[in-house]
Scaffold this active site. Structure first.
Site, PDB file in Angstrom:
ATOM      1  N   GLU A  79     111.158  18.487 123.001  1.00 21.78           N
ATOM      2  CA  GLU A  79     111.137  17.046 122.800  1.00 21.78           C
ATOM      3  C   GLU A  79     112.566  16.523 122.704  1.00 21.78           C
ATOM      4  OE1 GLU A  79     108.012  16.215 122.814  1.00 21.78           O
ATOM      5  OE2 GLU A  79     107.853  14.185 121.984  1.00 21.78           O
ATOM      6  N   LYS A 138     105.826  17.526 114.661  1.00 26.39           N
ATOM      7  CA  LYS A 138     105.593  16.825 115.924  1.00 26.39           C
ATOM      8  C   LYS A 138     106.598  15.687 115.997  1.00 26.39           C
ATOM      9  CE  LYS A 138     101.994  14.861 118.815  1.00 26.39           C
ATOM     10  NZ  LYS A 138     102.637  13.596 119.161  1.00 26.39           N
ATOM     11  N   CYS A 140     115.478 -28.375 101.059  1.00 28.86           N
ATOM     12  CA  CYS A 140     114.814 -27.292 100.328  1.00 28.86           C
ATOM     13  C   CYS A 140     113.342 -27.649 100.109  1.00 28.86           C
ATOM     14  CB  CYS A 140     115.506 -27.067  98.991  1.00 28.86           C
ATOM     15  SG  CYS A 140     114.638 -25.873  97.948  1.00 28.86           S
ATOM     16  N   ASP A 153     136.559  20.356 113.968  1.00 27.91           N
ATOM     17  CA  ASP A 153     136.410  19.571 115.193  1.00 27.91           C
ATOM     18  C   ASP A 153     137.691  19.634 116.023  1.00 27.91           C
ATOM     19  OD1 ASP A 153     134.064  18.965 114.040  1.00 27.91           O
ATOM     20  OD2 ASP A 153     134.365  16.785 113.948  1.00 27.91           O
ATOM     21  N   LYS A 189      99.682  25.802 116.236  1.00 25.90           N
ATOM     22  CA  LYS A 189      99.430  26.559 117.465  1.00 25.90           C
ATOM     23  C   LYS A 189      99.032  27.974 117.107  1.00 25.90           C
ATOM     24  CE  LYS A 189     103.098  24.058 119.768  1.00 25.90           C
ATOM     25  NZ  LYS A 189     104.487  24.077 120.232  1.00 25.90           N
ATOM     26  N   ARG A 224     107.872  14.713 131.534  1.00 28.72           N
ATOM     27  CA  ARG A 224     106.484  15.129 131.687  1.00 28.72           C
ATOM     28  C   ARG A 224     105.805  14.404 132.851  1.00 28.72           C
ATOM     29  NH1 ARG A 224     101.140  15.721 129.417  1.00 28.72           N
ATOM     30  NH2 ARG A 224     100.790  13.515 129.067  1.00 28.72           N
ATOM     31  N   ASP A 256     137.998  20.756 119.830  1.00 23.49           N
ATOM     32  CA  ASP A 256     138.533  19.856 120.856  1.00 23.49           C
ATOM     33  C   ASP A 256     139.724  20.486 121.580  1.00 23.49           C
ATOM     34  OD1 ASP A 256     136.634  18.073 120.108  1.00 23.49           O
ATOM     35  OD2 ASP A 256     137.970  16.809 118.894  1.00 23.49           O
ATOM     36  N   LEU A 278      98.402  17.380 123.755  1.00 25.23           N
ATOM     37  CA  LEU A 278      97.599  17.970 122.685  1.00 25.23           C
ATOM     38  C   LEU A 278      96.489  17.030 122.245  1.00 25.23           C
ATOM     39  CD1 LEU A 278     100.530  19.231 120.448  1.00 25.23           C
ATOM     40  CD2 LEU A 278      98.990  20.686 121.781  1.00 25.23           C
ATOM     41  N   CYS A 290     112.961 -28.191  96.048  1.00 25.30           N
ATOM     42  CA  CYS A 290     113.584 -29.266  95.273  1.00 25.30           C
ATOM     43  C   CYS A 290     114.112 -30.393  96.150  1.00 25.30           C
ATOM     44  CB  CYS A 290     114.710 -28.700  94.411  1.00 25.30           C
ATOM     45  SG  CYS A 290     116.079 -28.071  95.389  1.00 25.30           S
TER      46      CYS A 290
HETATM   47  S1  IVH Z   1     103.195  21.548 122.217  1.00 23.55           S
HETATM   48  C1  IVH Z   1     100.280  22.680 125.494  1.00 23.55           C
HETATM   49  N1  IVH Z   1     104.726  21.141 120.133  1.00 23.55           N
HETATM   50  O1  IVH Z   1     103.465  15.869 121.472  1.00 23.55           O
HETATM   51  C2  IVH Z   1     101.128  22.281 124.335  1.00 23.55           C
HETATM   52  N2  IVH Z   1     104.194  19.275 121.500  1.00 23.55           N
HETATM   53  O2  IVH Z   1     100.428  15.503 123.099  1.00 23.55           O
HETATM   54  C3  IVH Z   1     102.106  21.250 124.669  1.00 23.55           C
HETATM   55  N3  IVH Z   1     105.273  17.176 120.795  1.00 23.55           N
HETATM   56  O3  IVH Z   1     103.350  16.051 124.965  1.00 23.55           O
HETATM   57  C4  IVH Z   1     102.796  20.555 123.582  1.00 23.55           C
HETATM   58  N4  IVH Z   1     106.336  18.002 119.063  1.00 23.55           N
HETATM   59  O4  IVH Z   1     105.606  15.572 123.837  1.00 23.55           O
HETATM   60  C5  IVH Z   1     104.122  20.575 121.174  1.00 23.55           C
HETATM   61  N5  IVH Z   1     106.118  20.951 118.272  1.00 23.55           N
HETATM   62  C6  IVH Z   1     105.501  20.389 119.322  1.00 23.55           C
HETATM   63  C7  IVH Z   1     105.635  19.019 119.632  1.00 23.55           C
HETATM   64  C8  IVH Z   1     104.961  18.484 120.730  1.00 23.55           C
HETATM   65  C9  IVH Z   1     106.102  16.928 119.793  1.00 23.55           C
HETATM   66  C10 IVH Z   1     104.788  16.158 121.748  1.00 23.55           C
HETATM   67  C11 IVH Z   1     104.866  16.575 123.195  1.00 23.55           C
HETATM   68  C12 IVH Z   1     103.437  16.562 123.674  1.00 23.55           C
HETATM   69  C13 IVH Z   1     102.758  15.690 122.671  1.00 23.55           C
HETATM   70  C14 IVH Z   1     101.350  16.125 122.364  1.00 23.55           C
END
Ligand code: IVH
Length: 666
Positions: free
Chosen positions: A166, A108, A399, A30, A282, A129, A34, A80, A402
């Site tokens: 995120e 997630k 209490c 560190d 995905k 968003r 720095d 999603l 007691c």
């Molecule tokens: S993909 C079209 N991947 O969960 C795909 N979302 O409703 C868009 N989130 O709005 C999202 N981890 O805020 C994706 N590994 C991840 C995620 C993730 C968290 C959140 C994100 C999104 C919501 C899903």
């Protein structure tokens, strides 16, 4: 030093920051980092026309905004669809005929979605968003996140790169942040998402800079098209550009294989440093994604598989006062039973009355209840209500068990009647029998109350004196349960020193400290004899804990109780016994004057010896006090060596003599 040297220094600083934040693998200390940043700042002072916006000195920029600025997204930000079971998840992919297609599995994160644009490799804009079409400009706030490069690590960046991910806060950071909020008398954040959102959407980026914000990115667009050959490749490209990407992402063959990822991650959930509320699967192949397309709101090629929720809403039925085993008074809420993350919760501790006032918790309120992993459930906050509420609970003066006048020490309220308060006795015994202590099964709160009410038990040791007949006479205890309890009580005598120390219920001596003490002292007598200096010399034991321990060990009756238990058969497997007498069997008889029979027994056992009550051919030594009778006669007839009390006390200082030369001792 020319400008190229300066630019090289910026590159070096970013390389170190990436290794530190994104790879958990610092390349320099560190201090070195720095010093490098200070050097950059020094050069920038001399050549203010050289300063580049991606210099580490430029993370916090500009003055606070007046109000939030709304900006449309180039590419809409969708959310999603959710699956709550693996069947739902498989069904989802089947519907798009994608159940046999490779998937990328990701965590997630429970945070706030962000879209970040880089123009010619330089961080240009960051938007929340919002409603998916229009977001809020948080560029200056996002710049303060140190793990996020202000310049992509590539010599030939595409013109426009959009990365999405995120923003989140680590569990430990949230804990600290909330402590800080409490200290400043500000409201706490109910969850990491609220904390991340509140911290990012500050009009003054200086405030964001002080918050422990982090980001993981999970989507890449290059010139408005998905980047890379497929999604898994996109993650690799982002990593290469030194963007923070979660390391737990994996590619699996198909939707059916995703379940094993779920099982693995569900187990890891509690030990991860950040909160995740599920997983995201995905389809990796972009052509397959394109073909499947979107519904009104969601992609048909990706879905979130949610974990069971950890926050639920329920109602407070009553608020009662509980007396703990050390006399501490705690308000406790009885809830309408609610399942949170797979566990039914009926009671939560409200800790103290300051907390009740701060959160304004009253009987009849609807509340958010949270439970995270092994963490004890808690009330996060009260839901707003339109109808009339009950009056706030009142602090007790006496209490409830007691009727002794309570003592107030700041937020702590305590019943000082440590010896006589039935509630404290109950809790003490409940603690003694609990799983991590002596682990005696079948003795629940109702039985404990009965035992105390019928004067069968005053202290934990009394449990070992109750006969089978007495157990089975207790209301609702049949012969079978009485048998089981008796067995469990007996079995608990084969214990561990750490369990016994913990079971004593000394204030602030939890399992961890009990383990430290057991490891350090090795046997109960040494622990009991420890002075204040001995105790505070042990790492992890401070003056307060030492004082609580000494309060316990200053009572000689406590040592007597231990010896009593030893005479009933209490043994510890983790005791640091020298084992040098483990081949020998002893019998003790007659009246002793210097040590009690229990003490001699305990001392012999601590060397691994067996102590029996009857003389047999196998007996190695008889220890005979005054007025020894039939046992002495039998030992003489069997030619078993006999030792006086003084002799055994002396020999215990050098136990090897007992093993090597039985015949030459007299
Ligand atoms: S993909 C079209 N991947 O969960 C795909 N979302 O409703 C868009 N989130 O709005 C999202 N981890 O805020 C994706 N590994 C991840 C995620 C993730 C968290 C959140 C994100 C999104 C919501 C899903």
């Amino acid at each position: 030093m020319d400008r190229t040297d300066y630019i090289e220094l910026l590159k070096e600083a970013q390389k170190y920051a990436d290794a530190y934040h994104n790879n958990d693998h610092p390349l320099v200390t560190d201090d070195t980092y720095d010093a490098l940043v200070r050097e950059i700042q020094r050069i920038e002072k001399l050549h203010d026309d050289w300063v580049l916006p991606y210099s580490p000195s430029q993370r916090v920029q500009g003055s606070p905004r007046e109000k939030s600025v709304k900006i449309p997204h180039h590419i809409p930000m969708r959310s999603l669809d959710n699956a709550f079971t693996s069947d739902e998840m498989i069904e989802f992919f089947k519907r798009s005929e994608l159940d046999h297609t490779p998937l990328v599995c990701e965590v997630k994160l429970d945070g706030l979605a962000i879209s970040i644009e880089y123009i010619d490799g330089i961080l240009h804009q960051a938007l929340t968003r919002g409603d998916g079409e229009i977001g809020e400009d948080v560029t200056s706030n996002i710049r303060t996140i140190r793990s996020l490069p202000l310049k992509l690590a590539t010599e030939s960046p595409p013109h426009r790169v959009i990365v999405r991910g995120e923003v989140y806060i680590k569990k430990s950071d949230l804990h600290q942040l909330n402590q800080e909020q409490r200290r400043k008398s500000l409201p706490e954040f109910a969850n990491p998402r609220n904390a991340a959102a509140g911290s990012l959407r500050q009009l003054d980026a200086k405030v964001s800079a002080e918050r422990p914000l982090r980001v993981f990115l999970y989507q890449l667009f290059i010139d408005s098209q998905p980047g890379g050959v497929d999604h898994f490749d996109a993650l690799a490209i982002m990593r290469k550009w030194q963007l923070p990407v979660n390391p737990l992402s994996e590619k699996v063959d198909d939707a059916y294989k995703a379940n094993s990822y779920y099982d693995r991650l569900a187990k890891m959930r509690d030990s991860l440093p950040y909160e995740i509320d599920g997983l995201v699967y995905k389809v990796s192949d972009y052509n397959a994604q394109l073909e499947a397309g979107f519904t009104q709101k969601h992609p048909r090629w990706a879905i979130a598989h949610k974990f069971p929720a950890r926050t639920e809403v329920t109602q407070i039925e009553t608020i009662t006062i509980q007396v703990g085993r050390t006399g501490v008074i705690t308000p406790v809420a009885t809830l309408k039973p609610v399942n949170v993350g797979g566990v039914t919760i009926t009671h939560v501790s409200l800790h103290n009355f300051e907390e009740v006032t701060r959160k304004d918790i009253r009987e009849g309120d609807s509340v958010y209840v949270r439970r995270a992993g092994d963490v004890i459930p808690e009330i996060v906050s009260v839901l707003p209500s339109n109808s009339a509420r009950n009056a706030p609970p009142v602090k007790p003066l006496r209490c409830p068990s007691c009727n002794t006048e309570l003592e107030y020490e700041q937020t702590l309220i305590r019943c000082p009647n440590t010896k006589g308060c039935p509630a404290q006795k109950e809790r003490m015994i409940a603690h003694f029998v609990s799983r991590k202590a002596m682990n005696i099964e079948g003795i629940g709160p109702n039985i404990i109350q009965l035992l105390i009410a019928n004067k069968l038990v005053d202290q934990p040791i009394d449990l070992y004196r109750i006969s089978k007949a007495t157990w089975s006479e207790l209301p609702r205890l049949g012969e079978k349960s009485a048998d089981n309890i008796l067995l469990s009580v007996q079995a608990s005598l084969n214990s561990q020193l750490v369990r016994y120390i913990y079971a004593l219920g000394i204030r602030e001596v939890g399992v961890t400290i009990a383990k430290t003490l057991a490891d350090h002292f090795g046997d109960f007598e040494s622990f009991f004899a420890a002075s204040e200096e001995d105790l505070i010399a042990i790492h992890d034991i401070g003056p307060t804990v030492a004082e609580h321990i000494l309060n316990y060990t200053k009572e000689p009756t406590h040592l007597e109780t231990y010896h009593h238990l030893v005479s009933m058969g209490l043994q510890f497997t983790d005791e640091k016994s020298s084992n040098d007498l483990n081949s020998l069997q002893f019998v003790v008889t007659g009246k002793l004057s210097k040590m009690t029979r229990d003490e001699i027994t305990a001392a012999l056992r601590s060397h691994g010896a067996i102590v029996n009550s009857q003389v047999s051919k196998k007996t190695s030594y008889l220890i005979a006090g005054e007025n020894a009778g039939s046992k002495l006669a039998r030992a003489k007839s069997l030619n078993i060596p006999i030792l006086s009390e003084d002799k055994i006390i002396e020999l215990l200082k050098n136990p090897a003599l007992l093993v090597n030369a039985p015949s030459s001792l007299d």
